[in-house]
Design an enzyme around this catalytic site. Structure first.
Site, short mmCIF file in Angstrom:
data_model
loop_
_atom_site.label_atom_id
_atom_site.label_comp_id
_atom_site.label_asym_id
_atom_site.label_seq_id
_atom_site.Cartn_x
_atom_site.Cartn_y
_atom_site.Cartn_z
N ALA A 37 0.83 -1.20 0.00
CA ALA A 37 0.00 0.00 0.00
C ALA A 37 0.87 1.26 0.00
CB ALA A 37 -0.91 -0.02 1.22
N HIS A 77 15.54 4.94 26.63
CA HIS A 77 15.77 3.70 27.38
C HIS A 77 14.65 3.50 28.40
CE1 HIS A 77 17.94 0.59 29.57
NE2 HIS A 77 17.63 1.24 30.69
P1 FAD Z 1 -6.33 -1.99 -4.66
O1 FAD Z 1 -6.17 -1.77 -3.22
O2 FAD Z 1 -6.52 -3.38 -5.14
O3 FAD Z 1 -7.51 -1.06 -5.13
C1 FAD Z 1 -7.97 -1.05 -6.45
C2 FAD Z 1 -9.41 -0.59 -6.45
O4 FAD Z 1 -9.83 -0.38 -7.78
C3 FAD Z 1 -10.38 -1.59 -5.86
O5 FAD Z 1 -11.16 -0.96 -4.87
C4 FAD Z 1 -11.22 -2.06 -7.03
O6 FAD Z 1 -12.55 -2.35 -6.66
C5 FAD Z 1 -11.16 -0.83 -7.95
N1 FAD Z 1 -11.32 -1.12 -9.38
C6 FAD Z 1 -10.70 -2.06 -10.12
N2 FAD Z 1 -11.03 -1.96 -11.41
C7 FAD Z 1 -11.88 -0.90 -11.49
C8 FAD Z 1 -12.54 -0.28 -12.56
N3 FAD Z 1 -12.38 -0.68 -13.82
N4 FAD Z 1 -13.37 0.77 -12.30
C9 FAD Z 1 -13.53 1.22 -11.03
N5 FAD Z 1 -12.90 0.67 -9.98
C10 FAD Z 1 -12.08 -0.38 -10.21
N6 FAD Z 1 0.30 -3.92 1.89
C11 FAD Z 1 0.99 -3.24 2.82
O7 FAD Z 1 1.63 -2.24 2.50
N7 FAD Z 1 1.01 -3.64 4.13
C12 FAD Z 1 0.33 -4.74 4.54
O8 FAD Z 1 0.37 -5.08 5.72
C13 FAD Z 1 -0.41 -5.48 3.58
N8 FAD Z 1 -1.12 -6.56 3.95
C14 FAD Z 1 -1.88 -7.21 3.03
C15 FAD Z 1 -2.61 -8.32 3.43
C16 FAD Z 1 -3.39 -9.00 2.53
C17 FAD Z 1 -4.20 -10.18 2.98
C18 FAD Z 1 -3.45 -8.56 1.18
C19 FAD Z 1 -4.31 -9.28 0.17
C20 FAD Z 1 -2.71 -7.48 0.75
C21 FAD Z 1 -1.92 -6.79 1.67
N9 FAD Z 1 -1.15 -5.69 1.29
C22 FAD Z 1 -0.41 -5.03 2.24
C23 FAD Z 1 -1.09 -5.22 -0.11
C24 FAD Z 1 -2.00 -4.02 -0.33
O9 FAD Z 1 -3.31 -4.33 0.08
C25 FAD Z 1 -1.98 -3.64 -1.79
O10 FAD Z 1 -0.63 -3.43 -2.18
C26 FAD Z 1 -2.77 -2.36 -2.05
O11 FAD Z 1 -4.11 -2.49 -1.67
C27 FAD Z 1 -2.71 -2.01 -3.54
O12 FAD Z 1 -3.35 -0.79 -3.72
P2 FAD Z 1 -3.95 -0.37 -5.13
O13 FAD Z 1 -4.55 0.96 -4.93
O14 FAD Z 1 -2.93 -0.55 -6.18
O15 FAD Z 1 -5.08 -1.46 -5.46
#
Ligand code: FAD
Length: 487
Positions: free
Chosen positions: A336, A465
């Protein structure tokens, strides 16, 4: 057809998308986010937040289990998992409301629907209307990958998406994949009393992590009763006395009445293991399918590589001008906070401000298993392979007073520095931590590493500490020639 115009349209409201929208709006841009589910994305609804909340519950349960060691007569009668789930949902909901409120208060327009880039600056919403933006950011994120033969039935074979919503704990579970997400779930479920088998095809857990750190996690997992099978692959599974019925394209396993629930998993070494649930944790694939249209954006010239990642340059520009991409949809660490950083690079570029690309070789990684892992920069092996003559300093938490106080002495801080010509420690190359609360300790190490600081500069700074972070400070003192508590 309605037509609205914005300075910036963001497709996808996950961390990369909402960060771009918030930072863009703060910079004076008129912004629209198009989201087809809920803002917050995977991180808030199916990832970081719910997973860490349940890991916290697991930690509390572990603490109750050792309360007697501290003289506290607390006897646990087990876990009411429905209450645990309610708490997790409440935390997610509070954060969701908070995020939605900030988005509103910045004047950002949130559009519910599925967006598709249909031309430069042109975004179709649900194929019903088109909005236009001077710039468009693709931030559609990722979805879990699966393993052939382990199609997700959302009952016995699940991904993290389903596991986070289970209402009852299984008696046993196999986790396929010993990466960050697999290790977190294996650790969480073991704390909840589930019999866990963790299968990893590579020879170490957390591939890419420092081998010594990974070995400490493996040893700790084994001590806590997790069966860790390294260098092992799954080859297939047979549901126990169940009937596989194809339903809407997915095989749903319906157990016969009173039959045991679960499946027998076959491994490549010929062994078979019977478990109630299988969690597939083999990584996530970029979700470029919808955002870029049926032809994956090729029609308008957005290049996508063979794995489905959108091709970007150092400033997150795609191959179409004024179309940018960030987050899990590009081939960078799927975290994230990497999405946040990439979003900032894009917005600064749009605003014409000076900007430094994200340095992916030094991003912070945190794994919230027990023990926790946190690192940034090169592992010892990677540094040696890159040709560095290295100085390595290790400080075990067993020598740290706070670690003794909390009774968690397993783990260490390991520093990799470049060796100067006179043999002393020079520029920091990597910092690797495993042990109690290391995810909260990495911050200063990350700053030091990215500041290209030298150990004797950092050693001047005071560590409060007693704190766990004294181990990092002690390492710096020792690297600068003379330790305080340790020789
Ligand atoms: P996403 O969070 O996947 O968001 C994309 C969004 O786009 C979604 O809401 C989707 O519905 C929407 N979307 C897709 N296509 C369309 C479209 N055509 N039109 C409109 N909306 C659309 N990362 C960390 O940094 N720390 C952690 O501790 C961590 N733990 C995790 C634990 C788990 C179980 C998982 C699965 C992931 C974890 N991650 C963690 C990874 C992190 O969740 C992702 O790296 C992050 O959410 C990616 O962000 P993003 O904005 O690229 O995509």
């Amino acid at each position: 057809m309605n037509s609205d115009s914005y300075d910036l349209i963001v497709i996808g409201g996950g961390p990369a998308g909402y960060a771009a929208a918030l930072y863009g709006a703060a910079g004076g841009l008129s912004v629209a986010i198009v989201e087809n589910n809920k803002v917050g994305g995977t991180c808030l609804h199916r990832g970081c937040i719910p997973a860490k909340e349940l890991l916290e519950t697991a930690g509390i349960y572990r603490s109750v289990g050792r309360a007697e060691e501290f003289g506290i007569q607390a006897f646990s009668e087990g876990i009411d998992f429905s209450v645990a789930q309610q708490r997790k949902d409440k935390v997610v909901d509070q954060l969701y409301k908070g995020l939605s409120g900030i988005i509103r208060s910045r004047g950002i327009t949130t559009i519910a629907g599925t967006a598709q880039l249909v031309g430069q600056g042109k975004v179709s919403i649900d194929k019903e209307r088109i909005i236009s933006g001077k710039d468009v950011i693709l931030a559609t994120g990722s979805v879990p990958r699966t393993v052939p033969g382990f199609e997700v039935d959302k009952n016995i074979v699940v991904t993290s998406d389903e596991l986070l919503d289970i209402q009852q704990l299984p008696a046993s579970m196999m986790v396929i994949g010993g990466g960050a997400i697999g290790c977190e779930f294996a650790s969480m479920m073991a704390d909840f009393g589930v019999k866990v088998t963790l299968v990893e095809v590579m020879e170490q857990l957390l591939p890419g992590c420092d081998a010594e750190v990974s070995n400490i996690v493996t040893r700790s997992f084994k001590r806590r009763g997790i069966d860790v099978l390294l260098g092992t692959a799954v080859v297939g599974h047979t549901p126990l006395d169940g009937t596989a019925i194809p339903e809407n394209g997915i095989k749903k396993v319906v157990p016969k009445e009173n039959s045991p629930v679960g499946t027998t998993v076959k491994l490549n070494d010929g062994n078979e293991i019977q478990v109630e649930k299988v969690l597939v944790c083999v990584g996530r694939r970029p979700f470029s399918d919808f955002g870029l249209g049926e032809d994956m954006g090729k029609g308008i010239g957005v290049e996508v590589d063979k794995k489905g990642f959108v091709t970007v340059d150092d400033f997150m520009r795609t191959t179409v001008s004024n179309v940018w991409a960030a987050g899990d949809i590009v081939n960078s660490p799927q975290l994230a906070h990497v999405g946040f950083a990439e979003a900032i690079v894009i917005v600064k570029s749009i605003l014409g401000e000076s900007v430094i690309p994200v340095d992916y070789s030094k991003v912070p990684w945190c794994i919230y298993s027990h023990p926790e892992v946190a690192f940034c920069g090169m592992t010892e092996t990677a540094a040696v392979q890159a040709g560095y003559d290295v100085v390595v300093q290790k400080d075990p938490f067993a020598a740290n007073s706070r670690a003794r106080i909390i009774g968690e002495t397993d783990g260490l801080v390991k520093i990799i520095a470049e060796r100067n010509a006179d043999g002393s420690a020079g520029k920091l190359l990597g910092v690797h931590m495993v042990g109690p609360w290391v995810t909260e300790q990495l911050g200063q190490a990350y700053l030091a590493l990215n500041w290209e600081a030298y150990p004797d500069e950092i050693a001047q700074f005071i560590q409060p500490h007693p704190t766990l972070s004294e181990s990092f400070g002690e390492s710096m003192l020792r690297l600068s020639g003379r330790g305080l508590h340790l020789g």
